[in-house]
Every structure is written in structure tokens, then in C-alpha cells.
Scaffold this motif. Structure first.
Motif, PDB file in Angstrom:
ATOM      1  N   ARG A   1       0.606  -1.084  -0.240  1.00  0.00           N
ATOM      2  CA  ARG A   1       0.241  -0.089   0.128  1.00  0.00           C
ATOM      3  C   ARG A   1       1.296   1.540  -0.232  1.00  0.00           C
ATOM      4  O   ARG A   1       1.424   1.599   0.809  1.00  0.00           O
ATOM      5  CB  ARG A   1      -1.021   0.045   1.398  1.00  0.00           C
ATOM      6  CG  ARG A   1      -0.311   0.681   2.332  1.00  0.00           C
ATOM      7  CD  ARG A   1      -1.376  -0.051   3.340  1.00  0.00           C
ATOM      8  NE  ARG A   1      -0.139  -0.568   5.663  1.00  0.00           N
ATOM      9  CZ  ARG A   1      -1.109   0.907   5.342  1.00  0.00           C
ATOM     10  NH1 ARG A   1      -1.509   1.786   5.425  1.00  0.00           N
ATOM     11  NH2 ARG A   1       0.029   0.897   6.844  1.00  0.00           N
ATOM     12  N   PRO A   2       0.676   2.150  -0.541  1.00  0.00           N
ATOM     13  CA  PRO A   2       1.762   3.572  -0.630  1.00  0.00           C
ATOM     14  C   PRO A   2       0.821   4.177   0.385  1.00  0.00           C
ATOM     15  O   PRO A   2       0.082   4.399   0.908  1.00  0.00           O
ATOM     16  CB  PRO A   2       1.084   4.215  -2.228  1.00  0.00           C
ATOM     17  CG  PRO A   2       0.213   2.650  -2.699  1.00  0.00           C
ATOM     18  CD  PRO A   2      -0.583   2.457  -2.074  1.00  0.00           C
ATOM     19  N   VAL A   3       2.371   4.987   0.765  1.00  0.00           N
ATOM     20  CA  VAL A   3       1.668   5.603   2.276  1.00  0.00           C
ATOM     21  C   VAL A   3       3.441   6.731   2.189  1.00  0.00           C
ATOM     22  O   VAL A   3       3.754   6.864   0.960  1.00  0.00           O
ATOM     23  CB  VAL A   3       2.362   4.508   3.563  1.00  0.00           C
ATOM     24  CG1 VAL A   3       1.269   4.017   3.475  1.00  0.00           C
ATOM     25  CG2 VAL A   3       3.912   4.363   3.660  1.00  0.00           C
ATOM     26  N   ILE A   4       2.594   8.153   2.742  1.00  0.00           N
ATOM     27  CA  ILE A   4       3.526   9.185   3.089  1.00  0.00           C
ATOM     28  C   ILE A   4       4.346   8.940   4.871  1.00  0.00           C
ATOM     29  O   ILE A   4       3.205   8.598   5.181  1.00  0.00           O
ATOM     30  CB  ILE A   4       2.870  10.853   3.040  1.00  0.00           C
ATOM     31  CG1 ILE A   4       2.382  10.069   1.991  1.00  0.00           C
ATOM     32  CG2 ILE A   4       3.524  11.697   2.972  1.00  0.00           C
ATOM     33  CD1 ILE A   4       1.784  11.718   1.116  1.00  0.00           C
ATOM     34  N   ALA A   5       5.429   9.090   4.534  1.00  0.00           N
ATOM     35  CA  ALA A   5       5.886   9.157   6.475  1.00  0.00           C
ATOM     36  C   ALA A   5       5.799  10.652   6.762  1.00  0.00           C
ATOM     37  O   ALA A   5       6.153  12.032   6.410  1.00  0.00           O
ATOM     38  CB  ALA A   5       7.786   9.031   5.909  1.00  0.00           C
ATOM     39  N   THR A   6       4.599  10.632   7.578  1.00  0.00           N
ATOM     40  CA  THR A   6       3.917  12.126   7.792  1.00  0.00           C
ATOM     41  C   THR A   6       4.223  12.601   9.299  1.00  0.00           C
ATOM     42  O   THR A   6       3.944  13.475   9.767  1.00  0.00           O
ATOM     43  CB  THR A   6       2.339  12.016   7.945  1.00  0.00           C
ATOM     44  OG1 THR A   6       1.717  11.051   9.436  1.00  0.00           O
ATOM     45  CG2 THR A   6       1.862  12.197   6.676  1.00  0.00           C
ATOM     46  N   ALA A   7       5.193  12.146   9.941  1.00  0.00           N
ATOM     47  CA  ALA A   7       5.887  12.399  10.937  1.00  0.00           C
ATOM     48  C   ALA A   7       7.530  10.908  10.932  1.00  0.00           C
ATOM     49  O   ALA A   7       6.899  10.365  10.772  1.00  0.00           O
ATOM     50  CB  ALA A   7       5.000  12.134  12.273  1.00  0.00           C
ATOM     51  N   MET A   8       8.176  11.363  12.191  1.00  0.00           N
ATOM     52  CA  MET A   8       9.220  10.754  12.095  1.00  0.00           C
ATOM     53  C   MET A   8       9.945  11.446  13.403  1.00  0.00           C
ATOM     54  O   MET A   8      10.174  12.378  13.389  1.00  0.00           O
ATOM     55  CB  MET A   8      10.581  11.323  11.345  1.00  0.00           C
ATOM     56  CG  MET A   8      10.889  10.046  10.240  1.00  0.00           C
ATOM     57  SD  MET A   8      12.047  10.075   9.410  1.00  0.00           S
ATOM     58  CE  MET A   8      11.759   9.221   7.146  1.00  0.00           C
ATOM     59  N   ASP A   9      10.144  10.301  14.640  1.00  0.00           N
ATOM     60  CA  ASP A   9      10.901  10.704  15.802  1.00  0.00           C
ATOM     61  C   ASP A   9      11.807   9.727  15.801  1.00  0.00           C
ATOM     62  O   ASP A   9      12.139   8.590  16.140  1.00  0.00           O
ATOM     63  CB  ASP A   9      10.132  10.815  17.199  1.00  0.00           C
ATOM     64  CG  ASP A   9      10.520  11.491  18.172  1.00  0.00           C
ATOM     65  OD1 ASP A   9      11.301  11.846  18.234  1.00  0.00           O
ATOM     66  OD2 ASP A   9       9.289  11.234  18.842  1.00  0.00           O
ATOM     67  N   VAL A  10      13.282  10.667  16.048  1.00  0.00           N
ATOM     68  CA  VAL A  10      14.111  10.115  15.509  1.00  0.00           C
ATOM     69  C   VAL A  10      15.377  11.202  16.775  1.00  0.00           C
ATOM     70  O   VAL A  10      15.413  11.579  17.320  1.00  0.00           O
ATOM     71  CB  VAL A  10      15.225  10.866  13.987  1.00  0.00           C
ATOM     72  CG1 VAL A  10      16.007  10.280  14.205  1.00  0.00           C
ATOM     73  CG2 VAL A  10      14.328  10.140  13.193  1.00  0.00           C
ATOM     74  N   ALA A  11      15.899   9.427  17.375  1.00  0.00           N
ATOM     75  CA  ALA A  11      17.052   9.661  18.013  1.00  0.00           C
ATOM     76  C   ALA A  11      19.190   9.477  16.958  1.00  0.00           C
ATOM     77  O   ALA A  11      19.402   8.053  16.996  1.00  0.00           O
ATOM     78  CB  ALA A  11      16.678   9.404  19.219  1.00  0.00           C
ATOM     79  N   PHE A  12      20.130   9.985  17.487  1.00  0.00           N
ATOM     80  CA  PHE A  12      21.159  10.323  16.638  1.00  0.00           C
ATOM     81  C   PHE A  12      22.156   9.514  18.251  1.00  0.00           C
ATOM     82  O   PHE A  12      22.280   9.946  18.757  1.00  0.00           O
ATOM     83  CB  PHE A  12      21.476  10.563  15.911  1.00  0.00           C
ATOM     84  CG  PHE A  12      21.161  11.375  14.593  1.00  0.00           C
ATOM     85  CD1 PHE A  12      20.843  10.433  12.992  1.00  0.00           C
ATOM     86  CD2 PHE A  12      20.004  12.351  14.429  1.00  0.00           C
ATOM     87  CE1 PHE A  12      20.262  10.586  12.074  1.00  0.00           C
ATOM     88  CE2 PHE A  12      19.351  12.825  13.508  1.00  0.00           C
ATOM     89  CZ  PHE A  12      19.846  12.154  12.229  1.00  0.00           C
ATOM     90  N   THR A  13      22.166   7.940  18.488  1.00  0.00           N
ATOM     91  CA  THR A  13      22.795   7.636  19.394  1.00  0.00           C
ATOM     92  C   THR A  13      24.414   7.578  19.000  1.00  0.00           C
ATOM     93  O   THR A  13      25.572   7.749  20.272  1.00  0.00           O
ATOM     94  CB  THR A  13      22.259   6.340  20.292  1.00  0.00           C
ATOM     95  OG1 THR A  13      22.718   5.600  19.385  1.00  0.00           O
ATOM     96  CG2 THR A  13      21.289   6.456  20.696  1.00  0.00           C
ATOM     97  N   GLN A  14      24.662   6.852  18.178  1.00  0.00           N
ATOM     98  CA  GLN A  14      26.361   6.994  17.588  1.00  0.00           C
ATOM     99  C   GLN A  14      26.652   7.503  16.562  1.00  0.00           C
ATOM    100  O   GLN A  14      25.350   7.461  15.667  1.00  0.00           O
ATOM    101  CB  GLN A  14      26.765   5.922  18.393  1.00  0.00           C
ATOM    102  CG  GLN A  14      25.813   4.199  17.553  1.00  0.00           C
ATOM    103  CD  GLN A  14      27.212   3.474  18.284  1.00  0.00           C
ATOM    104  OE1 GLN A  14      27.703   3.014  19.825  1.00  0.00           O
ATOM    105  NE2 GLN A  14      27.038   2.037  17.777  1.00  0.00           N
ATOM    106  N   TYR A  15      27.773   7.399  16.062  1.00  0.00           N
ATOM    107  CA  TYR A  15      28.153   7.691  14.489  1.00  0.00           C
ATOM    108  C   TYR A  15      28.260   6.400  13.696  1.00  0.00           C
ATOM    109  O   TYR A  15      28.305   4.795  14.459  1.00  0.00           O
ATOM    110  CB  TYR A  15      29.550   7.777  14.440  1.00  0.00           C
ATOM    111  CG  TYR A  15      29.601   9.221  14.517  1.00  0.00           C
ATOM    112  CD1 TYR A  15      29.815  10.410  13.625  1.00  0.00           C
ATOM    113  CD2 TYR A  15      30.312   9.780  16.107  1.00  0.00           C
ATOM    114  CE1 TYR A  15      29.389  11.899  14.283  1.00  0.00           C
ATOM    115  CE2 TYR A  15      30.382  11.156  16.350  1.00  0.00           C
ATOM    116  CZ  TYR A  15      30.527  11.873  15.456  1.00  0.00           C
ATOM    117  OH  TYR A  15      30.099  13.149  15.795  1.00  0.00           O
TER     118      TYR A  15
END
Length: 325
Positions: free
Chosen positions: A254-268
Motif C-alpha cells: 500500500r502506498p504511504v507517506i511518512a507524515t511524522a518521524m521521531d528520530v534519535a542519533f545515538t552514535q556514528y
């Protein structure tokens, strides 16, 4: 030759950046990849930044009648070095590193309304501005975005500013870009583009494994957009794209749109060890994605999806029945 703030007077710099943003200020090598078109201060720690989304971007292309939502992330990413340099006097050579990033938008505002490039306005409030020894150390940004006059949504991000004397100590042997690239793993084969809402194999950033929804990150140093310039670790935009592609793989056909993202970058994420992208359905409308390297999570994202409206989907013309009767 690199442009430095010392090369121009403050007034000249303000006039220049009110009408165009040179690529050096957003840490891009190719001028056509610069999305930002201008900036001006509104009040202490408050700014207006403008951008333009091209109609036919080579990577962040329009799909199913909508602008690519990762243009939101790239637009805000470009404001991070811009405001660092022009508003907080950060010299060139310093590095800005993401720690958190989140957005939530109205998908209707992503709908393409015409053939012209989209005009984007970003009202930005900076808070928790930390300085050490007189230099910017870290800051949070809250961004309200409009596209062609329509309210799109809100973005929040936090980043650190690392001086040239600090970054090598933090990165150790990985600070040598040439050596880091030399130690890169061979490029893994791409997943089928259709599974991750991509049209070209060259734009797929995940590789399939024998385990469903467990993929390997593909680090293609030759990609002209994600690797616009040499870096010593996987760029944040590559990890966001991996999260988006893993979301499409988990959402199914099913085609979707990513309408929200909640992201954490914790290490390289390094080039010399496999990075595994895990996706799982967290709820009916959300996918949880994490990037694991050397047994530790380097990146996590909760992605909320919205089905593409049926009216926006391309119509497949009916085929005549050519069977012999």
C-alpha cells in the motif's frame, strides 16, 4: 576557494544571503543541491529562512502527486550550518552533529499544486543555546513550515557544534576521511526498488537479508546526493532515508507517506562494519526502525504513515483483451 565570514562585511553578508545562499554555508559541494534561498533575523534567536523545492529533483522526486517528505529534513538540515555560521558566528571547519530530529506534518500540504517549484517558509526559534569558551556548543531549533502559503507542520531538532580541535579526539582513527572510506565494506546488493518506493536501484539504500524486515544499510559513496562530499561516517540523511525505505518495506504494497518521524542519533555509523536496519510494525499507522552496528543501536526512528489518497494514485489504463476468440 572556501568562503569565510571574514571575507565580507556583515552588511554585505546579510544582503547576499537575503537573496541566495552559497553552497559553502549549507555544506554542499554542488550548487544545484542548495535548497535554501535566503534568511533574515526576526528577533534574538528567531529567524525566517526561505527555501525552494525543485520540481524534478534527481533524488527527492515527487511521488503520487506529493512532494517528498524528506525534503523537509534536508531543508532543516541545511538551516543548521547556515544559522550556525551567519547567526552564531561559528567559523567554517566546525562540524554540526545531529542528536535528535522530529517532524509532524499535514500530508495534504505536501500535495503538488502546479508545475512551478514550491516556495517554502520556515519560522525558526532557537533555544537552549549553549556556549563554551565563547563558541556555540549546542542548540535546539523549532521550525514552523509553510509550503506555497499552506501550513505544513512543525520540525524540532537539536545538534552539537564541534570545533576542529575536538572532532579528531572524538572520532579517533575514524576522523581520517580517506582511511575511513578505504575501509568501507563492499556495497551490498539493493532491495527491489518497488518494495521501498524507489524507481531506481541506484537510489535504494538497504539490502535484503534472509530475515524479513532485517536489512543491511547500503553505503554508496558514489551517490551524488547522499554523498555530495566526502565524509568519515554515514550521513544523517542516509539514515533517515534508510528509515523511510524500511518503513515502505514494512508497510507492504500500500502506498504511504511518512507524515511524522521521531528520530534519535545515538552514535556514528561507521563504514567498516555492517549496519543492520530493523523494522517492525509498532501500530496500525507506525513503524519502528532502528540501525544496529557492532551490537549497539546507533539510530532509532518511529515513523508514522498515512495512506496516499486514492485520488492521488496514478491511474492504470484498462488493457484491451487480446485473447483469440
Amino acid at each position: 576557494m572556501s568562503v569565510t565570514i571574514a571575507d565580507v562585511r556583515t552588511r554585505d553578508l546579510h544582503d547576499l544571503l537575503a537573496t541566495s545562499v552559497p553552497r559553502q554555508f549549507v555544506h554542499k559541494t554542488v550548487e544545484s543541491e542548495v535548497l535554501l534561498t535566503g534568511w533574515f533575523p526576526v528577533a534574538p534567536d528567531r529567524f525566517r529562512v526561505t527555501a525552494r523545492w525543485p520540481v524534478g529533483h534527481a533524488f527527492y522526486a515527487q511521488v503520487n502527486g506529493h512532494h517528498d517528505p524528506l525534503l523537509i529534513a534536508e531543508s532543516v538540515r541545511q538551516t543548521v550550518p547556515l544559522l550556525s555560521h551567519v547567526a552564531y558566528d561559528v567559523p567554517f571547519g566546525h562540524r554540526q552533529t545531529w542528536s535528535t530530529f522530529r517532524y509532524e506534518i499535514d500530508p495534504a500540504a505536501l500535495a503538488v499544486t502546479g508545475a512551478a517549484p514550491a516556495e517554502v517558509d520556515m519560522d525558526i526559534v532557537c533555544s537552549d543555546v549553549v556556549r563554551r569558551a565563547g563558541r556555540l556548543s549546542s542548540v535546539r531549533m523549532a521550525v514552523d513550515m509553510r509550503v506555497d502559503g499552506r501550513h505544513l507542520g512543525r520540525v524540532e531538532t537539536a545538534f552539537a557544534n564541534l570545533a576542529p580541535s575536538v572532532y579528531p579526539r572524538l572520532r579517533g582513527p575514524y576522523a581520517d576521511i580517506d582511511e575511513a572510506v578505504r575501509r568501507s565494506l563492499p556495497l551490498a546488493p539493493p532491495m527491489a526498488p518497488g518494495r521501498v518506493a524507489r524507481a531506481r536501484f541506484a537510489d535504494v539504500v538497504v539490502s535484503p537479508t534472509n530475515t524479513a524486515l532485517r536489512m543491511q544499510l547500503r553505503v554508496d559513496h558514489s551517490h551524488p546526493v547522499l554523498f555530495d562530499h566526502p565524509v568519515d561516517h554515514a550521513p544523517g540523511m542516509l539514515l533517515l532515508e534508510a528509515a523511510r525505505q524500511a518503513t515502505h518495506a514494512a508497510a507492504g504494497p500500500r502506498p504511504v507517506i511518512a507524515t511524522a518521524m521521531d528520530v534519535a542519533f545515538t552514535q556514528y555509523v561507521e563504514f567498516d562494519a555492517p549496519c543492520w536496519i530493523h523494522a517492525e510494525v509498532a501500530a496500525a499507522d507506525s513503524i519502528r526502525v532502528r540501525a544496529e552496528q557492532n551490537g549497539a543501536d546507533a539510530f532509532t526512528a518511529l515513523v508514522t504513515t498515512t495512506p496516499v489518497p486514492q485520488a492521488a494514485l496514478p491511474r492504470i489504463p484498462a488493457q484491451r483483451d487480446r485473447r483469440v476468440r
